[in-house]
Design an enzyme around this catalytic site. Structure first.
Site, mmCIF file in Angstrom:
data_model
loop_
_atom_site.group_PDB
_atom_site.id
_atom_site.type_symbol
_atom_site.label_atom_id
_atom_site.label_comp_id
_atom_site.label_asym_id
_atom_site.label_seq_id
_atom_site.Cartn_x
_atom_site.Cartn_y
_atom_site.Cartn_z
ATOM 1 C CG ASN A 1 39.098 47.408 38.384
ATOM 2 O OD1 ASN A 1 38.560 46.330 38.100
ATOM 3 N ND2 ASN A 1 38.625 48.217 39.326
ATOM 4 C CG HIS A 2 40.066 45.820 42.610
ATOM 5 N ND1 HIS A 2 40.109 46.821 43.550
ATOM 6 C CD2 HIS A 2 38.811 45.846 42.093
ATOM 7 C CE1 HIS A 2 38.915 47.405 43.628
ATOM 8 N NE2 HIS A 2 38.114 46.834 42.752
ATOM 9 C CG ASP B 1 34.834 41.111 39.950
ATOM 10 O OD1 ASP B 1 34.698 40.353 38.981
ATOM 11 O OD2 ASP B 1 35.099 42.322 39.818
ATOM 12 C CG HIS C 1 31.102 43.730 42.259
ATOM 13 N ND1 HIS C 1 31.553 44.620 43.180
ATOM 14 C CD2 HIS C 1 32.178 43.417 41.494
ATOM 15 C CE1 HIS C 1 32.844 44.835 42.988
ATOM 16 N NE2 HIS C 1 33.238 44.119 41.978
ATOM 17 C CG HIS D 1 28.940 50.891 39.916
ATOM 18 N ND1 HIS D 1 28.958 52.190 40.398
ATOM 19 C CD2 HIS D 1 30.123 50.348 40.266
ATOM 20 C CE1 HIS D 1 30.091 52.399 41.032
ATOM 21 N NE2 HIS D 1 30.829 51.304 40.956
ATOM 22 C CG HIS D 2 31.809 49.162 36.889
ATOM 23 N ND1 HIS D 2 32.767 50.049 37.323
ATOM 24 C CD2 HIS D 2 31.737 48.185 37.831
ATOM 25 C CE1 HIS D 2 33.244 49.619 38.485
ATOM 26 N NE2 HIS D 2 32.639 48.513 38.818
ATOM 27 C CG ASP E 1 38.690 43.283 40.052
ATOM 28 O OD1 ASP E 1 39.764 43.665 39.547
ATOM 29 O OD2 ASP E 1 37.654 43.985 40.052
ATOM 30 C CG HIS F 1 38.156 42.784 35.310
ATOM 31 N ND1 HIS F 1 37.699 41.843 36.206
ATOM 32 C CD2 HIS F 1 37.936 43.986 35.897
ATOM 33 C CE1 HIS F 1 37.233 42.447 37.281
ATOM 34 N NE2 HIS F 1 37.360 43.744 37.127
ATOM 35 C CE1 TYR G 1 37.769 42.077 44.270
ATOM 36 C CE2 TYR G 1 37.154 44.378 44.526
ATOM 37 C CZ TYR G 1 37.024 43.178 43.868
ATOM 38 O OH TYR G 1 36.166 43.080 42.808
ATOM 39 C CG HIS H 1 34.763 45.983 36.048
ATOM 40 N ND1 HIS H 1 35.627 46.369 37.052
ATOM 41 C CD2 HIS H 1 34.435 47.128 35.380
ATOM 42 C CE1 HIS H 1 35.811 47.684 36.992
ATOM 43 N NE2 HIS H 1 35.102 48.167 36.003
HETATM 44 FE FE LIG Z 1 36.799 45.250 38.589
#
Ligand SMILES: [Fe+2]
Ligand SMILES: *[C@@H]1O[C@H](CO)[C@@H](O)[C@H](O)[C@H]1NC(C)=O
Ligand SMILES: *[C@@H]1O[C@H](CO)[C@@H](O)[C@H](O)[C@H]1NC(C)=O
Ligand SMILES: *[C@@H]1O[C@H](CO)[C@@H](O)[C@H](O)[C@H]1NC(C)=O
Ligand SMILES: *[C@@H]1O[C@H](CO)[C@@H](O)[C@H](O)[C@H]1NC(C)=O
Length: 431
Positions: A235-236, A169, A359, A329-330, A198, A320, A201, A357
């Site tokens: 995902n990015h 990331d 952070h 988060h996530h 990632d 990821h 970005y 993923h």
């Molecule tokens: Fe991610």
């Protein structure tokens, strides 16, 4: 951040989490007392920053990057972009201890993304290299020729010491730059990076401004032109923008980052395996179909039994999205993948699953949660000596900032967690 021995048998794997700005030994079992500063959201470096400088000269190769080019480590894929015209696809290379220059011819691809047109993206696989040897290589024509070097890995084998950097990331903020600098200056000297997804970005910009894929390529060149980064997609990398006709997932990523997927009989660059030193590394795609009967499933199921632990005692999976993460988060985003694959990771005794993923940093104990059968109620992770350790290292420094909100109290499966930007080093050297 954390430092901890993780291992089976007589070999140990040292996982050292290193933070920008300092190194602390971990307090086993207790979350860090790290508190987020209010200005922790990091801005992207402006396009005129030094790290994004375009190399001088007409059509000079830029965004140079290398990755492993076969399954054993005797080939390297060299990739670069020429902005103005295709130029040459050729790589000239020679061993540092030899005068004999060799040449290899690659291919060039381009793609369009809405109204963005890529430069000429070159990929050239150089093969039949000697193990454990320094090579120089040159790309470009005439007065815009650029020279780089890399060192091939030692021959695959059980007792071969090796150090991987772990980065995830990353993005292109001032913090990303600090992380990369810290990685480069680190005395632990990572020899190759396992990148947990990632990358640029670029999708944070209007129309996923693909110029930010180019700037990212120029930013990381200073490391990845000299040592392979082993890629996995996050995902990015999906870059799905249907309102503007961009419906082919991973289009920029797969054009820019070639990987040796055919060498492991994969049918997609999004999942593949390599051997490097004493490690067998399986890269998976969290954002491609992975249910029963899918190509990724079929590949993985035939792949796992091929791993020869006498040859490569270390079995590492990279994907990821983490299967175990106790940040808010996530939360549980990896749950369907866990239900699908955890049973195989336990059966084949995967040592460690690396993810990004989220952070932040987190390390679990060896735990599994595979006893559940819908009605027996056995759905709590428990200690399992055959299970992997799960490491989340998605804290490279991107513009979304850190995640600090944790599930409280800290679940038993979680051994250590801390939100701070950084990277890790992982090696099998005895200290
Ligand atoms: Fe991610
Ligand atoms: C692409 O379209 C956007 C929005 O219409 C515009 O701002 C941008 O300048 C265009 N880029 C190119 C290369 O035409
Ligand atoms: C480099 O090559 C280009 C194209 O051949 C030429 O226009 C330019 O003058 C050259 N620059 C130098 C410094 O030799
Ligand atoms: C990025 O880091 C490098 C190495 O520390 C430094 O030379 C450079 O000025 C930094 N650039 C930015 C934009 O922070
Ligand atoms: C597994 O690796 C060992 C050590 O390299 C080798 O001797 C053995 O033949 C391999 N086994 C198989 C089934 O390939």
């Amino acid at each position: 951040m954390g430092m901890k021995w993780v291992g089976v048998g007589s070999v140990y794997l040292l996982v050292v989490g290193l933070i920008v700005g300092g190194l602390r030994l971990c307090n086993g079992g207790i979350s860090s007392s790290y508190a987020r500063r209010s200005n922790d959201i990091s801005a992207d470096m402006p396009l005129n920053s030094d790290v994004f400088a375009v190399p001088h000269g007409y059509n000079a190769p830029q965004q140079v990057h290398i990755t492993q080019g076969d399954q054993e480590g005797k080939a390297v894929i060299v990739s670069w972009v020429t902005p103005d015209e295709p130029g040459s696809n050729e790589v000239v290379y020679w061993a540092a201890n030899s005068e004999l220059k060799k040449r290899s011819m690659g291919t060039v691809v381009t793609y369009k993304y809405y109204n963005y047109s890529s430069g000429y993206i070159h990929h050239c696989t150089i093969k039949n290299l000697q193990y454990d040897t320094k090579y120089f290589y040159e790309i470009g024509i005439g007065n815009t020729t650029r020279q780089f070097w890399f060192t091939t890995p030692p021959e695959v084998g059980p007792d071969v010491p090796y150090t991987f950097g772990l980065i995830g990331d990353l993005g292109q903020t001032f913090d990303s730059n600090r992380t990369l600098t810290h990685y480069e200056l680190n005395p632990a000297k990572g020899q190759a990076v396992l990148f947990v997804g990632d990358l640029s970005y670029a999708d944070a910009y209007p129309l996923h401004d693909n110029n930010r894929w180019d700037s990212w390529g120029r930013f990381v060149e200073r490391s990845v032109a000299y040592q392979p980064w082993i890629w996995s997609a996050g995902n990015h990398e999906i870059d799905f923008l249907p309102d503007y006709g961009e419906t082919e997932p991973f289009k920029p990523y797969v054009h820019r980052y070639f990987v040796p997927y055919k060498a492991s009989k994969s049918t997609s660059p999004l999942w593949y395996s390599i051997k490097r030193a004493s490690a067998y590394i399986i890269v998976m795609s969290s954002y491609s179909a992975y249910g029963m009967y899918t190509p990724q499933y079929k590949w993985l199921i035939s792949e796992l039994p091929k791993v020869n632990r006498s040859e490569t005692p270390w079995l590492i999976v990279v994907m990821h999205c983490p299967l175990y993460s106790s940040y808010v988060h996530h939360y549980m985003e990896g749950e369907t993948m866990r239900v699908m694959y955890e049973q195989y990771f336990v059966k084949y005794k995967v040592d460690v699953v690396l993810s990004g993923h989220v952070h932040a940093y987190e390390r679990t104990g060896r735990v599994s949660n595979i006893a559940y059968n819908i009605e027996n109620g056995l759905c709590t992770p428990s200690n399992d000596g055959s299970a992997p350790v799960y490491i989340t290292i998605g804290d490279g420094g991107n513009q979304e900032g850190l995640l600090y909100e944790m599930v409280e109290p800290q679940p038993k499966y979680s051994a250590y967690r801390e939100p701070s930007f950084g990277h890790a080093e992982m090696n099998n050297r005895r200290t």
